[in-house]
Write a protein that holds these residues in place. Sequence first.
Motif, mmCIF file in Angstrom:
data_model
loop_
_atom_site.group_PDB
_atom_site.id
_atom_site.type_symbol
_atom_site.label_atom_id
_atom_site.label_comp_id
_atom_site.label_asym_id
_atom_site.label_seq_id
_atom_site.Cartn_x
_atom_site.Cartn_y
_atom_site.Cartn_z
ATOM 1 N N TYR A 1 0.990 -1.130 -0.152
ATOM 2 C CA TYR A 1 -0.060 0.119 0.026
ATOM 3 C C TYR A 1 0.781 1.151 -0.092
ATOM 4 O O TYR A 1 2.035 1.395 0.733
ATOM 5 C CB TYR A 1 -0.841 -0.019 1.199
ATOM 6 N N ASP A 2 0.562 2.009 -0.881
ATOM 7 C CA ASP A 2 1.291 3.497 -0.900
ATOM 8 C C ASP A 2 0.320 4.412 -0.736
ATOM 9 O O ASP A 2 -0.609 4.583 -1.424
ATOM 10 C CB ASP A 2 1.953 3.503 -2.296
ATOM 11 N N LEU A 3 0.679 5.373 0.133
ATOM 12 C CA LEU A 3 -0.260 6.377 0.495
ATOM 13 C C LEU A 3 0.304 7.885 0.208
ATOM 14 O O LEU A 3 1.518 8.186 0.453
ATOM 15 C CB LEU A 3 -0.309 6.398 2.123
ATOM 16 N N ALA A 4 -0.477 8.466 -0.644
ATOM 17 C CA ALA A 4 0.170 9.871 -0.927
ATOM 18 C C ALA A 4 -0.994 10.847 -0.313
ATOM 19 O O ALA A 4 -2.213 10.982 -0.748
ATOM 20 C CB ALA A 4 0.074 9.948 -2.348
ATOM 21 N N PRO A 5 -0.482 11.597 0.731
ATOM 22 C CA PRO A 5 -1.572 12.784 1.336
ATOM 23 C C PRO A 5 -1.749 13.736 -0.077
ATOM 24 O O PRO A 5 -1.021 14.305 -0.569
ATOM 25 C CB PRO A 5 -0.610 13.474 2.375
ATOM 26 N N LEU A 6 -2.932 14.136 0.164
ATOM 27 C CA LEU A 6 -3.533 15.205 -1.054
ATOM 28 C C LEU A 6 -3.922 16.387 -0.222
ATOM 29 O O LEU A 6 -4.482 17.136 -0.849
ATOM 30 C CB LEU A 6 -4.636 14.523 -1.830
ATOM 31 N N GLY A 7 -3.750 16.554 1.027
ATOM 32 C CA GLY A 7 -4.242 17.524 1.995
ATOM 33 C C GLY A 7 -4.168 16.988 3.286
ATOM 34 O O GLY A 7 -3.851 15.758 3.609
ATOM 35 N N PRO A 8 -4.632 17.708 4.260
ATOM 36 C CA PRO A 8 -4.734 17.211 5.785
ATOM 37 C C PRO A 8 -5.697 16.169 6.018
ATOM 38 O O PRO A 8 -5.618 15.418 6.961
ATOM 39 C CB PRO A 8 -5.087 18.573 6.477
ATOM 40 N N SER A 9 -6.753 16.018 4.899
ATOM 41 C CA SER A 9 -7.826 15.117 5.300
ATOM 42 C C SER A 9 -8.002 14.239 4.095
ATOM 43 O O SER A 9 -9.310 14.006 3.847
ATOM 44 C CB SER A 9 -9.050 15.803 5.921
ATOM 45 N N GLU A 10 -7.310 14.154 3.271
ATOM 46 C CA GLU A 10 -7.505 13.179 2.012
ATOM 47 C C GLU A 10 -6.122 12.616 1.516
ATOM 48 O O GLU A 10 -5.056 13.140 1.490
ATOM 49 C CB GLU A 10 -7.948 14.254 0.946
ATOM 50 N N THR A 11 -6.265 11.287 1.163
ATOM 51 C CA THR A 11 -5.228 10.510 0.817
ATOM 52 C C THR A 11 -5.405 9.636 -0.382
ATOM 53 O O THR A 11 -6.450 9.080 -0.333
ATOM 54 C CB THR A 11 -4.659 9.252 2.167
ATOM 55 N N GLU A 12 -4.329 9.719 -1.245
ATOM 56 C CA GLU A 12 -4.537 8.635 -2.374
ATOM 57 C C GLU A 12 -3.915 7.334 -1.936
ATOM 58 O O GLU A 12 -2.565 7.426 -1.538
ATOM 59 C CB GLU A 12 -3.881 9.247 -3.645
ATOM 60 N N VAL A 13 -4.820 6.182 -1.963
ATOM 61 C CA VAL A 13 -4.136 4.977 -1.560
ATOM 62 C C VAL A 13 -3.978 4.170 -2.840
ATOM 63 O O VAL A 13 -4.740 3.892 -3.641
ATOM 64 C CB VAL A 13 -5.061 4.314 -0.758
ATOM 65 N N THR A 14 -2.913 3.637 -3.021
ATOM 66 C CA THR A 14 -2.465 2.583 -4.206
ATOM 67 C C THR A 14 -2.325 1.270 -3.516
ATOM 68 O O THR A 14 -1.195 1.323 -2.663
ATOM 69 C CB THR A 14 -1.303 2.993 -4.909
ATOM 70 N N LEU A 15 -2.795 0.384 -3.962
ATOM 71 C CA LEU A 15 -2.813 -1.148 -3.336
ATOM 72 C C LEU A 15 -2.058 -2.272 -4.498
ATOM 73 O O LEU A 15 -2.902 -1.983 -5.722
ATOM 74 C CB LEU A 15 -3.979 -1.817 -3.082
ATOM 75 N N THR A 16 -0.865 -2.462 -4.388
ATOM 76 C CA THR A 16 -0.135 -3.325 -5.400
ATOM 77 C C THR A 16 -0.306 -4.641 -4.890
ATOM 78 O O THR A 16 0.332 -5.183 -3.971
ATOM 79 C CB THR A 16 0.765 -2.703 -5.955
ATOM 80 N N TYR A 17 -0.525 -5.639 -6.091
ATOM 81 C CA TYR A 17 -0.105 -7.131 -5.609
ATOM 82 C C TYR A 17 1.014 -7.483 -6.783
ATOM 83 O O TYR A 17 0.898 -7.181 -7.996
ATOM 84 C CB TYR A 17 -1.407 -7.795 -5.868
ATOM 85 N N ASP A 18 2.111 -7.770 -6.249
ATOM 86 C CA ASP A 18 3.514 -7.940 -7.236
ATOM 87 C C ASP A 18 3.648 -9.526 -6.823
ATOM 88 O O ASP A 18 3.860 -9.649 -5.989
ATOM 89 C CB ASP A 18 4.404 -7.114 -6.811
ATOM 90 N N TRP A 19 3.778 -10.302 -7.813
ATOM 91 C CA TRP A 19 4.260 -11.737 -8.034
ATOM 92 C C TRP A 19 5.519 -11.747 -8.804
ATOM 93 O O TRP A 19 5.895 -13.071 -9.120
ATOM 94 C CB TRP A 19 3.178 -12.603 -8.405
ATOM 95 N N SER A 20 6.285 -10.745 -9.134
ATOM 96 C CA SER A 20 7.563 -10.952 -9.949
ATOM 97 C C SER A 20 8.313 -11.761 -9.465
ATOM 98 O O SER A 20 9.196 -12.122 -9.985
ATOM 99 C CB SER A 20 8.001 -9.229 -10.392
ATOM 100 N N ALA A 21 8.450 -11.868 -8.058
ATOM 101 C CA ALA A 21 9.691 -12.684 -7.450
ATOM 102 C C ALA A 21 9.337 -14.047 -7.273
ATOM 103 O O ALA A 21 9.906 -14.878 -6.525
ATOM 104 C CB ALA A 21 10.185 -12.006 -6.269
ATOM 105 N N VAL A 22 8.083 -14.795 -7.710
ATOM 106 C CA VAL A 22 7.556 -16.027 -7.450
ATOM 107 C C VAL A 22 8.664 -16.864 -8.250
ATOM 108 O O VAL A 22 8.902 -16.805 -9.490
ATOM 109 C CB VAL A 22 6.164 -16.307 -7.936
ATOM 110 N N PRO A 23 9.319 -17.790 -7.614
ATOM 111 C CA PRO A 23 10.062 -18.880 -8.366
ATOM 112 C C PRO A 23 9.462 -19.548 -9.197
ATOM 113 O O PRO A 23 8.404 -19.999 -9.006
ATOM 114 C CB PRO A 23 10.810 -19.470 -6.911
ATOM 115 N N TRP A 24 10.219 -20.237 -10.022
ATOM 116 C CA TRP A 24 9.845 -21.229 -11.259
ATOM 117 C C TRP A 24 8.992 -22.493 -10.510
ATOM 118 O O TRP A 24 8.013 -22.995 -10.954
ATOM 119 C CB TRP A 24 10.750 -21.582 -12.035
#
Length: 159
Positions: free
Chosen positions: A105-128
Amino acid sequence: MSVENVSATLTVAVPAARVFAVLADPTTHSAIDGTGWVQEAADRAPLTEVGQVFRMDMHHARHPEGDYQVVNKVEVLDSPRAIAWQTGQEKGDGQMEFGGWVWRYDLAPLGPSETEVTLTYDWSAVPWFIRERGIRFPPFGPEHLVNSLHHLAELCHVR
């Protein structure tokens, strides 16, 4: 090369610190989960440091055991900007084995009472050897991340 992560973003009308506090509390994760697989926090202590391990009780109808437990290891803890953990399992000998997929989860404050939240699911390191088992990545539909973000937003408003 194919992209091996998926993300969703939502703006919530709460401060970043409040969003981070909800995410750092494993007891909220079942309410946030957009799939219904996360049942309950087996380890209820707040997430406070990189390397911290916390377990979650899970249920999935297509899992060989139905009910099972995952072990998570905190990879990023940058209050109130980012939090991430890698998911795996505890083997019979007590050793932990991680599969290479990360929730972030990446949180970017857009002001004192608002936040942009990005949720990422990353499977690039899953072994063969795990990919050979025929596990599909991501193991959920595209609505899961969006549902999770909406659940997070609702939970932040009631806390």
